[in-house]
Design a protein around this motif. Structure first.
Motif, mmCIF file in Angstrom:
data_model
loop_
_atom_site.group_PDB
_atom_site.id
_atom_site.type_symbol
_atom_site.label_atom_id
_atom_site.label_comp_id
_atom_site.label_asym_id
_atom_site.label_seq_id
_atom_site.Cartn_x
_atom_site.Cartn_y
_atom_site.Cartn_z
ATOM 1 N N THR A 399 13.309 -8.028 5.442
ATOM 2 C CA THR A 399 11.975 -8.272 4.882
ATOM 3 C C THR A 399 11.804 -9.705 4.386
ATOM 4 N N GLY A 400 12.795 -10.552 4.635
ATOM 5 C CA GLY A 400 12.666 -11.942 4.196
ATOM 6 C C GLY A 400 11.866 -12.733 5.226
ATOM 7 N N PRO A 401 11.063 -13.687 4.772
ATOM 8 C CA PRO A 401 10.348 -14.522 5.724
ATOM 9 C C PRO A 401 11.078 -15.842 5.966
ATOM 10 N N GLY A 402 10.906 -16.394 7.147
ATOM 11 C CA GLY A 402 11.479 -17.720 7.393
ATOM 12 C C GLY A 402 10.405 -18.784 7.293
ATOM 13 N N HIS A 403 9.139 -18.368 7.063
ATOM 14 C CA HIS A 403 8.067 -19.359 7.177
ATOM 15 C C HIS A 403 7.044 -19.317 6.040
ATOM 16 N N THR A 404 7.124 -18.302 5.167
ATOM 17 C CA THR A 404 6.061 -18.184 4.158
ATOM 18 C C THR A 404 6.630 -17.629 2.856
ATOM 19 N N SER A 405 5.742 -17.276 1.927
ATOM 20 C CA SER A 405 6.196 -16.807 0.623
ATOM 21 C C SER A 405 6.697 -15.362 0.694
ATOM 22 N N VAL A 406 7.879 -15.145 0.144
ATOM 23 C CA VAL A 406 8.461 -13.800 0.125
ATOM 24 C C VAL A 406 7.584 -12.833 -0.679
ATOM 25 N N LEU A 407 6.762 -13.389 -1.574
ATOM 26 C CA LEU A 407 5.965 -12.503 -2.433
ATOM 27 C C LEU A 407 4.840 -11.791 -1.678
ATOM 28 N N ILE A 408 4.471 -12.321 -0.526
ATOM 29 C CA ILE A 408 3.496 -11.624 0.330
ATOM 30 C C ILE A 408 4.103 -10.268 0.715
ATOM 31 N N TYR A 409 5.368 -10.285 1.088
ATOM 32 C CA TYR A 409 6.070 -9.078 1.506
ATOM 33 C C TYR A 409 6.293 -8.165 0.295
ATOM 34 N N THR A 410 6.678 -8.779 -0.816
ATOM 35 C CA THR A 410 6.955 -8.022 -2.036
ATOM 36 C C THR A 410 5.729 -7.221 -2.467
ATOM 37 N N GLU A 411 4.583 -7.878 -2.474
ATOM 38 C CA GLU A 411 3.360 -7.182 -2.896
ATOM 39 C C GLU A 411 3.036 -6.026 -1.959
ATOM 40 N N ALA A 412 3.244 -6.246 -0.657
ATOM 41 C CA ALA A 412 2.967 -5.180 0.319
ATOM 42 C C ALA A 412 3.900 -3.999 0.065
ATOM 43 N N GLN A 413 5.153 -4.290 -0.263
ATOM 44 C CA GLN A 413 6.120 -3.215 -0.540
ATOM 45 C C GLN A 413 5.740 -2.454 -1.808
ATOM 46 N N ILE A 414 5.342 -3.179 -2.831
ATOM 47 C CA ILE A 414 4.956 -2.527 -4.095
ATOM 48 C C ILE A 414 3.798 -1.556 -3.846
#
Ligand code: N01
Length: 512
Positions: A399-414
């Motif tokens: 779920t880590g990104p190589g190109h953008t903010s990890v928090l985009i993914y974090t919020e989607a997971q929450i």
């Protein structure tokens, strides 16, 4: 087991939830639970303060390498970032402010490391054991333990013989005065690139031990004026528009930074090389700093002051491999002894994506550690793991990104986990357990796509990869695609069991 005691009983309506870890992930989860009116949760934090990696990394120059307008919660915009790239202290303060504003502190149990989790099939309850031997029970467990938390210490001969000062960047000794000292930095990744220019003006001499030169792009950071901060505070929509522009800007870069294509990498390599030649005139130094792997294979580094620092008279870039560490310095393979007062280990983190963060026993006593040690860490969308019901991860595998903010993914997971919790509660389910076939199919696809990424094909070794070369850290696609895929909690992807009857359940010591 005499020191084990059970926490006071609550009724099942209270639905005890445990979050493990209180960095960005745990804080975001806590905020969303409270917003939904769910107060029966406890956050276990092994340290004595919140913040995770932003609490621990206090090295000089520590800052985010993703613009702060997008490296922050979308639901908690901060108009007061000092710079485009927020500094460690202000990111930590931002997290402290989030905790205060959303009254999370009373939910947190500090200095409480969870060391074991066991699922009780019959009751649909997780039993969590802490380091001190207490047992806490939860209907739902959410791990938000982060990835870049435990320092990776290099296996160098004689490392324990050194009599001077030695510390890892993530455990910086702020009491140590490095002024006028002979200092070494081992490693030239993101952390080193921030430390080196920050300490260079003050040290007597700086030896930089480089194993692999990295691609470094210009950072173009700038200070945000007070006027602009006030403007953003008055017009928050402008700030969310800026966030949108940054988000879509980074999304447009995804193919260049993800795909294993020499053609797509070339323009970035040219830009980074121009950045190198702009700052470094000496051809020998330039050559030493020229990377030999495809751009994007290792995480892109951004810096405007790293190359200039390396050209200063008190700095030496050492590329001969380290042979051993002695009482008073480092000996390199070319036989040179580098006398030192202090060694900074900028050697990265132990990601452990072939092991569970602690002992986790799911249904039928299956062990997550045993399962992950075979082929690396797997989860469905990085969040749910078959055989481990009501267990959700934030920033889990792939779920880590190589190109953008990890928090985009974090919020989607929450948001997804909230869907799972609401489903459990409203449908009176004992548990939801992602179907093995659904999880396997998802991961087959992830690993198939991984073969076409620069991370596996770009001729480099990075913390993204497990020892066998497989990548269980990053998501091989656009953030938009990930977020779309995880938007809805779909019950048909899960095995479920109805809760037999409402009964008194032991709960955690959750406040609130
Ligand atoms: O760690 P790294 P990092 N002998 O693993 C070298 C995030 N981050 O802490 O490349 C000699 O990137 C190793 O050499 P090599 C970010 O996601 C974010 O810098 O393996 N050298 C490498 O140069 C980042 O990707 C920010 O050959 C040894 C270095 O140590 C992640 O954290 C800031 C060695 C390790 O680099 C990790 O970055 C900082 C040895 N035995 C970090 N062992 C932000 O701004 C290792 N090395 C958000």
């Amino acid at each position: 087991m005499s020191n084990i005691h059970h926490i006071k009983q609550h009724t099942s309506e209270e639905f005890p939830i445990v979050i493990i870890g209180c960095g960005f992930g745990g804080i975001g989860m806590g905020i969303k639970l409270r917003e939904a009116g769910i107060h029966s949760f406890t956050i276990f934090e092994r340290a004595d303060e919140v913040g995770g990696t932003w609490r621990d990394n206090t090295y000089p120059g520590c800052a985010c390498d993703v613009p702060s307008y997008v490296y922050s919660f979308s639901f908690e915009p901060n108009p007061n970032w000092s710079n485009i790239f927020g500094q460690q202290q202000e990111i930590q303060q931002y997290l402290l402010d989030c905790v205060a504003k959303h009254q999370l502190r009373s939910h947190i149990r500090f200095n409480t490391a969870v060391v074991k989790a066991e699922f009780n099939d019959e009751e649909g309850i997780w039993n969590l054991t802490t380091e001190s031997g207490e047992i806490h029970q939860a209907r739902v467990v959410i791990t938000a333990v982060g990835g870049l938390t435990d320092p990776a210490l290099p296996d160098i001969t004689g490392i324990n013989d050194f009599k001077g000062e030695m510390f890892h960047t993530a455990r910086w000794n702020n009491d140590y005065d490095y002024g006028n000292k002979r200092v070494a930095v081992i490693g030239t990744g993101c952390s080193a690139v921030q430390v080196i220019p920050s300490i260079q003006p003050d040290v007597a001499h700086l030896d930089v031990f480089q194993r692999t030169p990295a691609w470094i792009m210009p950072r173009h950071d700038f200070t945000i004026s007070q006027k602009f901060k006030s403007f953003l505070a008055k017009y928050p929509k402008v700030q969310s528009a800026i966030r949108g522009v940054l988000y879509w800007g980074s999304e447009s870069l995804a193919p260049f930074l993800i795909l294993d294509s020499k053609w797509l990498s070339k323009p970035f390599e040219a830009l980074a090389y121009r950045n190198l030649t702009k700052h470094v005139e000496d051809p020998e130094l330039r050559q030493k700093l020229t990377p030999h792997f495809q751009f994007g294979c290792k995480r892109m580094i951004v810096s405007d002051d790293y190359y200039p620092a390396l050209t200063q008279e008190n700095v030496a870039l050492i590329t001969s491999p380290i042979e051993r560490i002695t009482e008073d310095g480092i000996v390199t393979k070319d036989g040179v002894h580098h006398a030192l007062d202090c060694i900074v280990l900028a050697t990265g983190f132990d990601l452990s994506l072939a092991a569970s963060p602690f002992e986790i026993q799911g249904r039928d006593q299956r062990s997550l550690n045993d399962e992950w040690s075979v082929d690396g860490a797997y989860a469905y969308k990085g969040v749910s793991i078959a055989g481990y019901p009501n267990w959700f991860s934030i920033m889990g595998p792939n779920t880590g990104p190589g190109h953008t903010s990890v928090l985009i993914y974090t919020e989607a997971q929450i948001n997804y986990i909230m869907g799972g919790i609401q489903t459990l509660k409203t449908q009176n389910l004992k548990y939801v357990d992602v179907r093995q076939d659904v999880m396997d199919e998802y991961n087959r696809n992830i690993q198939k796509r991984m073969k076409h990424t620069v991370w596996t094909g770009g001729s480099c070794v990075s913390w993204y990869l497990n020892a066998d070369g497989s990548n269980h850290a990053l998501y091989p696609g656009f953030a938009t695609e990930y977020c779309h895929g995880i938007k809805q909690f779909k019950l048909n992807e899960y095995e479920t069991t109805l809760y037999p009857q409402v009964q008194d359940l032991p709960a955690t010591s959750a406040a609130g």
